[in-house]
Design a protein around this motif. Sequence first.
Motif, PDB file in Angstrom:
ATOM      1  N   PRO A 197       4.792 -47.374-128.829  1.00 12.55           N
ATOM      2  CA  PRO A 197       3.358 -47.049-128.729  1.00 12.55           C
ATOM      3  C   PRO A 197       2.510 -48.300-128.546  1.00 12.55           C
ATOM      4  N   GLY A 198       2.468 -48.801-127.331  1.00 13.10           N
ATOM      5  CA  GLY A 198       1.838 -50.081-127.042  1.00 13.10           C
ATOM      6  C   GLY A 198       0.349 -50.118-127.306  1.00 13.10           C
ATOM      7  N   GLU A 199      -0.307 -48.970-127.332  1.00 13.94           N
ATOM      8  CA  GLU A 199      -1.753 -48.967-127.554  1.00 13.94           C
ATOM      9  C   GLU A 199      -2.130 -49.454-128.947  1.00 13.94           C
ATOM     10  N   PHE A 200      -1.168 -49.475-129.868  1.00  9.25           N
ATOM     11  CA  PHE A 200      -1.461 -49.913-131.236  1.00  9.25           C
ATOM     12  C   PHE A 200      -1.052 -51.361-131.497  1.00  9.25           C
ATOM     13  N   VAL A 201      -0.498 -52.028-130.491  1.00 12.26           N
ATOM     14  CA  VAL A 201       0.010 -53.388-130.671  1.00 12.26           C
ATOM     15  C   VAL A 201      -1.133 -54.392-130.566  1.00 12.26           C
ATOM     16  N   ILE A 202      -1.297 -55.231-131.605  1.00 13.63           N
ATOM     17  CA  ILE A 202      -2.286 -56.297-131.543  1.00 13.63           C
ATOM     18  C   ILE A 202      -1.636 -57.665-131.394  1.00 13.63           C
ATOM     19  N   GLU A 203      -0.323 -57.753-131.638  1.00  8.60           N
ATOM     20  CA  GLU A 203       0.354 -59.041-131.563  1.00  8.60           C
ATOM     21  C   GLU A 203       1.800 -58.848-131.127  1.00  8.60           C
ATOM     22  N   ILE A 204       2.335 -59.851-130.448  1.00  8.92           N
ATOM     23  CA  ILE A 204       3.734 -59.873-130.020  1.00  8.92           C
ATOM     24  C   ILE A 204       4.372 -61.153-130.538  1.00  8.92           C
ATOM     25  N   HIS A 205       5.603 -61.036-131.023  1.00  9.62           N
ATOM     26  CA  HIS A 205       6.384 -62.195-131.429  1.00  9.62           C
ATOM     27  C   HIS A 205       7.500 -62.468-130.425  1.00  9.62           C
ATOM     28  N   LEU A 206       7.718 -63.755-130.143  1.00  5.82           N
ATOM     29  CA  LEU A 206       8.837 -64.219-129.341  1.00  5.82           C
ATOM     30  C   LEU A 206       9.585 -65.275-130.140  1.00  5.82           C
ATOM     31  N   ALA A 207      10.901 -65.231-130.101  1.00  6.40           N
ATOM     32  CA  ALA A 207      11.699 -66.200-130.864  1.00  6.40           C
ATOM     33  C   ALA A 207      13.067 -66.355-130.220  1.00  6.40           C
ATOM     34  N   GLY A 208      13.787 -67.371-130.673  1.00  7.77           N
ATOM     35  CA  GLY A 208      15.166 -67.555-130.259  1.00  7.77           C
ATOM     36  C   GLY A 208      16.119 -66.899-131.237  1.00  7.77           C
ATOM     37  N   HIS A 209      17.362 -66.731-130.815  1.00 13.67           N
ATOM     38  CA  HIS A 209      18.372 -66.116-131.670  1.00 13.67           C
ATOM     39  C   HIS A 209      19.678 -66.894-131.534  1.00 13.67           C
ATOM     40  N   SER A 210      20.641 -66.538-132.374  1.00 12.03           N
ATOM     41  CA  SER A 210      21.948 -67.188-132.336  1.00 12.03           C
ATOM     42  C   SER A 210      23.032 -66.120-132.392  1.00 12.03           C
ATOM     43  N   VAL A 211      24.280 -66.545-132.215  1.00 11.66           N
ATOM     44  CA  VAL A 211      25.419 -65.630-132.198  1.00 11.66           C
ATOM     45  C   VAL A 211      26.307 -65.915-133.396  1.00 11.66           C
ATOM     46  N   ASP A 212      26.601 -64.871-134.175  1.00  7.07           N
ATOM     47  CA  ASP A 212      27.541 -64.981-135.295  1.00  7.07           C
ATOM     48  C   ASP A 212      28.923 -64.575-134.783  1.00  7.07           C
ATOM     49  N   THR A 213      29.769 -65.556-134.524  1.00 10.02           N
ATOM     50  CA  THR A 213      31.098 -65.279-133.970  1.00 10.02           C
ATOM     51  C   THR A 213      32.117 -64.933-135.046  1.00 10.02           C
ATOM     52  N   GLN A 214      31.708 -64.950-136.314  1.00 10.92           N
ATOM     53  CA  GLN A 214      32.624 -64.593-137.394  1.00 10.92           C
ATOM     54  C   GLN A 214      32.737 -63.089-137.575  1.00 10.92           C
ATOM     55  N   THR A 215      31.883 -62.326-136.910  1.00 11.05           N
ATOM     56  CA  THR A 215      31.959 -60.869-136.942  1.00 11.05           C
ATOM     57  C   THR A 215      32.649 -60.375-135.676  1.00 11.05           C
ATOM     58  N   GLN A 216      33.220 -59.197-135.755  1.00 13.13           N
ATOM     59  CA  GLN A 216      33.858 -58.571-134.605  1.00 13.13           C
ATOM     60  C   GLN A 216      33.339 -57.141-134.437  1.00 13.13           C
ATOM     61  N   PRO A 217      32.631 -56.883-133.332  1.00 11.32           N
ATOM     62  CA  PRO A 217      32.252 -57.856-132.293  1.00 11.32           C
ATOM     63  C   PRO A 217      31.184 -58.818-132.806  1.00 11.32           C
ATOM     64  N   PRO A 218      30.961 -59.941-132.116  1.00  9.35           N
ATOM     65  CA  PRO A 218      29.933 -60.889-132.546  1.00  9.35           C
ATOM     66  C   PRO A 218      28.553 -60.238-132.602  1.00  9.35           C
ATOM     67  N   LEU A 219      27.748 -60.663-133.572  1.00 12.17           N
ATOM     68  CA  LEU A 219      26.391 -60.158-133.729  1.00 12.17           C
ATOM     69  C   LEU A 219      25.381 -61.206-133.275  1.00 12.17           C
ATOM     70  N   LEU A 220      24.298 -60.739-132.682  1.00 13.30           N
ATOM     71  CA  LEU A 220      23.154 -61.612-132.462  1.00 13.30           C
ATOM     72  C   LEU A 220      22.332 -61.645-133.741  1.00 13.30           C
ATOM     73  N   ILE A 221      21.871 -62.832-134.134  1.00 18.33           N
ATOM     74  CA  ILE A 221      21.114 -63.016-135.353  1.00 18.33           C
ATOM     75  C   ILE A 221      19.710 -63.499-134.999  1.00 18.33           C
ATOM     76  N   ASP A 222      18.730 -62.872-135.577  1.00 25.12           N
ATOM     77  CA  ASP A 222      17.331 -63.255-135.369  1.00 25.12           C
ATOM     78  C   ASP A 222      17.049 -64.510-136.187  1.00 25.12           C
ATOM     79  N   SER A 223      17.526 -65.645-135.708  1.00 26.08           N
ATOM     80  CA  SER A 223      17.572 -66.874-136.501  1.00 26.08           C
ATOM     81  C   SER A 223      16.358 -67.779-136.335  1.00 26.08           C
ATOM     82  N   HIS A 224      15.573 -67.572-135.293  1.00 25.09           N
ATOM     83  CA  HIS A 224      14.378 -68.393-135.064  1.00 25.09           C
ATOM     84  C   HIS A 224      14.714 -69.888-135.025  1.00 25.09           C
ATOM     85  N   ASP A 225      15.870 -70.231-134.493  1.00 22.02           N
ATOM     86  CA  ASP A 225      16.300 -71.633-134.513  1.00 22.02           C
ATOM     87  C   ASP A 225      16.602 -72.188-133.128  1.00 22.02           C
TER      88      ASP A 225
END
Length: 280
Positions: A197-225
Amino acid sequence: MNTPFECGAGLGLKPQHYDDALNCDARGLWFEIHPENYMVAGGPRLAWLEAIRERHALSLHGVSMSLAADRAPDAANLHRLRELARRVQPAWVSEHLAWSAWGGHYHPDLLPFPRNGAALSRIAANIACVQDTLGQRIAIENPSHYLSVEGHEWSEQAFLAELVRRTGCALLLDVNNVYVSARNMGFDAKEWLDAFPGEFVIEIHLAGHSVDTQTQPPLLIDSHDAPVDDAVWALYRHVIARFGARLTLIERDDHIPGFVELLAERARAQAILDDAEVTV
């Protein structure tokens, strides 16, 4: 949003960048802080914050309100948030659609929950409590997802839209969270965003992420790094084309580069916003 500043793309404010942030005159630049780092009675951090507030708009982005918890927000914590907001007069305040405390126990994470009627009523009441205490509406952010949770009765988009209807809150759309969740959970990120519902959005966040290869399958992590991924930039352009220009923040909370590097990434978002303001 009540602010005398023209706002476009912003940055998370970090202590090592205070001088650069104070002296920067980039058009539309604003700064986000985690209020938990500033809930004190005085000292150098608050002095710097007040100085920066004289030149740039500020937002407060909470990480500890635990809106999806089994009880109302902690009264003492909410009081400290209110006092900080009164002191620095943020342009807006935001929090996460998640919980970090349950049954009196605190967990240092933003945790998921089944989107059912009971959760909807509980979270709406907690949002109303925060808004009544602060005397302003807040924006609610979509979280990242890493595993399936049973018991959903609402889609995430519909759940957030219903929270807006019941409480009058706004929404904060984190595009990186959508990308991370889509990769982890196996859905199409663009289709998910098209149902938001984009009509209610007042702000957007953008960030980087990382890959946790210790999980199977690998997970993307919202790491902000890391810098914002090209795939996330593409989704951001899609969102802006659909919703129009929205306040946008570049998040970086680890492996933090110099201010000039962050300002260059912020300029990339500002250019997209400038183009949208011309074409929409």
